[in-house]
Enzyme design. Structure first.
Site, PDB file in Angstrom:
ATOM      1  N   HIS A 261      77.495  46.600  71.441  1.00 19.34           N
ATOM      2  CA  HIS A 261      77.779  47.969  70.993  1.00 19.34           C
ATOM      3  C   HIS A 261      77.205  48.985  71.985  1.00 19.34           C
ATOM      4  CE1 HIS A 261      79.659  47.006  67.155  1.00 19.34           C
ATOM      5  NE2 HIS A 261      78.713  46.105  66.934  1.00 19.34           N
ATOM      6  N   ASP A 330      73.585  43.055  66.660  1.00 20.61           N
ATOM      7  CA  ASP A 330      74.721  42.417  65.987  1.00 20.61           C
ATOM      8  C   ASP A 330      75.963  42.422  66.876  1.00 20.61           C
ATOM      9  OD1 ASP A 330      74.808  45.278  65.702  1.00 20.61           O
ATOM     10  OD2 ASP A 330      76.507  44.993  64.352  1.00 20.61           O
ATOM     11  N   GLU A 331      76.918  41.611  66.499  1.00 16.67           N
ATOM     12  CA  GLU A 331      78.272  41.616  67.061  1.00 16.67           C
ATOM     13  C   GLU A 331      78.252  41.730  68.586  1.00 16.67           C
ATOM     14  OE1 GLU A 331      80.788  43.377  63.287  1.00 16.67           O
ATOM     15  OE2 GLU A 331      80.004  44.809  64.752  1.00 16.67           O
ATOM     16  N   ALA A 332      77.534  40.809  69.215  1.00 20.32           N
ATOM     17  CA  ALA A 332      77.420  40.784  70.677  1.00 20.32           C
ATOM     18  C   ALA A 332      78.032  39.490  71.201  1.00 20.32           C
ATOM     19  CB  ALA A 332      75.960  40.909  71.090  1.00 20.32           C
TER      20      ALA A 332
END
Length: 610
Positions: A261, A330-332
């Protein structure tokens, strides 16, 4: 059969009304004893206080003035006239709960006692809710001994996907305080925009803070406009928000995302990425216009990334007195790392078996820096991949299992499962609601959430700090819509975090919510108005009798049967409506005969017929 169904319906309504508390307090206090009599609030009432409590005395005066129009006179306790009718603010060391208080209303005085100023502040919020919403200003006599169940009572506020004025943030913080919430998780960096001034890196303001379009519908390819959008908060504005929140006993926790992000920062400084162009599309980096997860992330093999992040945090940390820094995590996706020579060299040098371990190494390196600055890190549950950093707090969002695992391993956890506490989700069926992110999180689902999993023993349960709701703003572009998504779900969150588990009762909560709706209205909050409840009776001749009920008990139901939309000129519902075969009804609730709820339908309309 018709008579039996009607009887059951009436009995159910009677039971629900009987379950409602006489006092419409939200969140419900830990202990409450209603007594005979009342305290008349008028111009003869004083607010007495010790000199060091003047700020709280002024706050009480302002809150009562805004609610009632009456502004009680402030008096230092030793100067209070004998036998004066007063609201007395008292620090009492015998009350040991940091945020607890005792509120005792009798006919001639109101005693508000707490061991700390925090406790007095929360007692003031309860006191204001005791003020009747109409009629004489007679506060009911009551004894309340109260304290919160959890120390972490939070809301995430996303300024990245859409940015909000400082004045609106203060208004939101005011509502958090009224709900006795105390943690403001401020999301400040993202793929779609970097929102905090960093003086050492001016391109974060010049480039990373703006995007050249915004996704405005569900389709990432088609539903994107070309309007330049963005902005950032100066460090002075950050200080202003933090100071304001502190005056309301709310702690502000910044979120600075890493390693994923991070597209906005990479666009400003491309050397932070694994390659010279986007791993996703081979094009030059640009601040992301669409929502979702990007495969472009900070390069874990590049030491200048850590120099950058440390420089950023060195400017950020002094702005936030909180002991926490939220680092995302998160979400990496690790796709770019798998093909990056620098990342692979890092893995070999550090003896890391895979890219998940590399992410853990990345987080732990940053944790050591943050710990050395006197802070602790919080990360979304993905920071557990490859091994959890030693002092990290886990923010559980994909479900409850990560929070459960963290607590069992001796780590603190904050519970935010998207199934119950993501306030960007729909509050009812998508076809009758404004566009939202996709999943469904109605009020009863929020209220049903229990932060402490039954598999935790007493020692492990202490690692559950509390629950937090997250209000991501991908499709939330206006202040009115943000309030619509936050309220009244914030009331349910408040009760999860504050009230004893044993006192939670949704039927009772809904009864108390009726008064809360009116408070929201009086405070200028654009809360979601519930739709009327519908009961169907099928007659022998295939006609349908439709019975509609007002869930607020004080609004107006309007309807149409000719296919037209419901508005203030539509008929008022007063008795059951008979629908002929093939006929439909549309109906909506008008709160105070003004603001309208969503319009519901029977039979339910397909997307095409809508």
């Amino acid at each position: 059969m018709k008579q039996l169904l009607s009887l059951i319906f009436l009995i159910t309504c009677t039971i629900n009304l009987a379950a409602q508390s006489k006092l419409s307090l939200i969140p419900l206090p830990a202990k409450m004893e209603e007594r005979a009599g009342n305290f008349m609030l008028n111009k003869e009432v004083y607010i007495s206080y010790a000199p060091h409590l003047k700020n709280l005395a002024v706050l009480t005066q302002v809150a009562l003035s805004e609610t009632t129009g009456i502004k009680p006179v402030l008096k230092i306790t030793r100067e209070l006239p004998k036998n004066a009718k007063a609201i007395r603010l008292i620090i009492d060391p015998k009350i040991t709960a940091k945020e607890g208080y005792v509120l005792e209303v009798s006919s001639n005085q109101i005693l508000l006692k707490a061991g700390t100023e925090n406790g007095l502040f929360y007692g003031i919020q309860t006191l204001v809710q005791l003020v009747p919403l109409k009629g004489d200003l007679k506060l009911p006599c009551v004894y309340i001994a109260d304290e919160p169940r959890f120390g972490w009572r939070g809301m995430l506020f996303d300024s990245c996907r859409h940015i909000w004025s400082v004045d609106f943030i203060k208004k939101f913080i005011d509502q958090m305080a009224k709900h006795k919430l105390n943690k403001f998780h401020w999301h400040l960096t993202e793929d779609q925009g970097w929102r905090i001034e960093i003086k050492k890196y001016p391109r974060l303001q010049e480039v990373a803070a703006y995007r050249n379009g915004t996704q405005i519908g569900p389709n990432r390819q088609k539903d994107v406009d070309s309007t330049r959008y963005g902005g950032y908060y100066t460090q002075d504005q950050i200080k202003e928000v933090v100071a304001y929140a502190s005056s309301k006993y709310i702690e502000v926790i910044p979120e600075i995302e890493m390693p994923g992000h991070s597209v906005a920062a990479i666009t400003a400084y491309p050397y932070l990425a694994c390659g010279k162009v986007s791993f996703e599309n081979g094009k030059p980096f640009e601040v992301r216009k669409v929502w979702g997860v990007s495969k472009d992330l900070y390069c874990a093999g590049n030491d200048t990334v850590f120099t950058f992040l440390q420089d950023v945090l060195t400017e950020i940390i002094p702005l936030f007195p909180s002991k926490y820094i939220h680092i995302g995590g998160d979400e990496a996706p690790h796709d770019a790392w798998k093909t990056c020579p620098k990342c692979q060299a890092r893995m070999k040098k550090e003896g890391l078996k895979d890219e998940a371990a590399l992410q853990s190494w990345f987080i732990q390196r940053m944790e050591k820096f943050i710990n050395n600055k006197g802070k602790k890190i919080i990360g979304w549950e993905e920071i557990m991949q490859g091994g959890l950093a030693e002092n990290a707090t886990v923010h559980s969002w994909l479900g409850v299992q990560s929070g459960l695992k963290a607590a069992k391993s001796g780590h603190d956890a904050i519970m935010s499962p998207y199934s119950h506490l993501y306030f960007d989700g729909y509050q009812a069926e998508a076809k009758i609601e404004p566009m939202a992110i996709g999943y469904w999180v109605p009020l009863d689902s929020v209220y049903a959430f229990e932060p402490v999993h039954p598999d935790l023993n007493e020692t492990e349960a202490k690692h559950i700090l509390g629950a937090q709701a997250n209000l991501w703003t991908e499709f939330i572009a206006t202040e009115d819509y943000l309030e619509y998504m936050a309220f009244p779900r914030m009331s349910a969150l408040a009760e999860i975090d504050w009230s004893p588990k044993s006192s939670r009762n949704f039927a009772d909560f809904k009864g108390r919510l009726n008064a809360q709706y009116q408070r929201y209205h009086n405070q200028g909050i654009n809360f979601r108005i519930p739709v009327p409840l519908i009961q169907l009776t099928v007659n022998a001749d295939s006609t349908n009798n439709i019975t509609l009920t007002d869930p607020t008990t004080s609004s107006t139901i309007r309807y149409t049967t000719d296919g037209t939309d419901v508005n203030l000129n539509s008929p008022i519902y007063t008795k059951p409506v008979t629908l002929q075969k093939g006929q439909s009804i549309r109906y909506a609730l008008f709160f105070n005969n003004l603001r309208k709820s969503s319009t519901d339908y029977f039979p339910k309309l397909s997307k095409r017929s809508k």
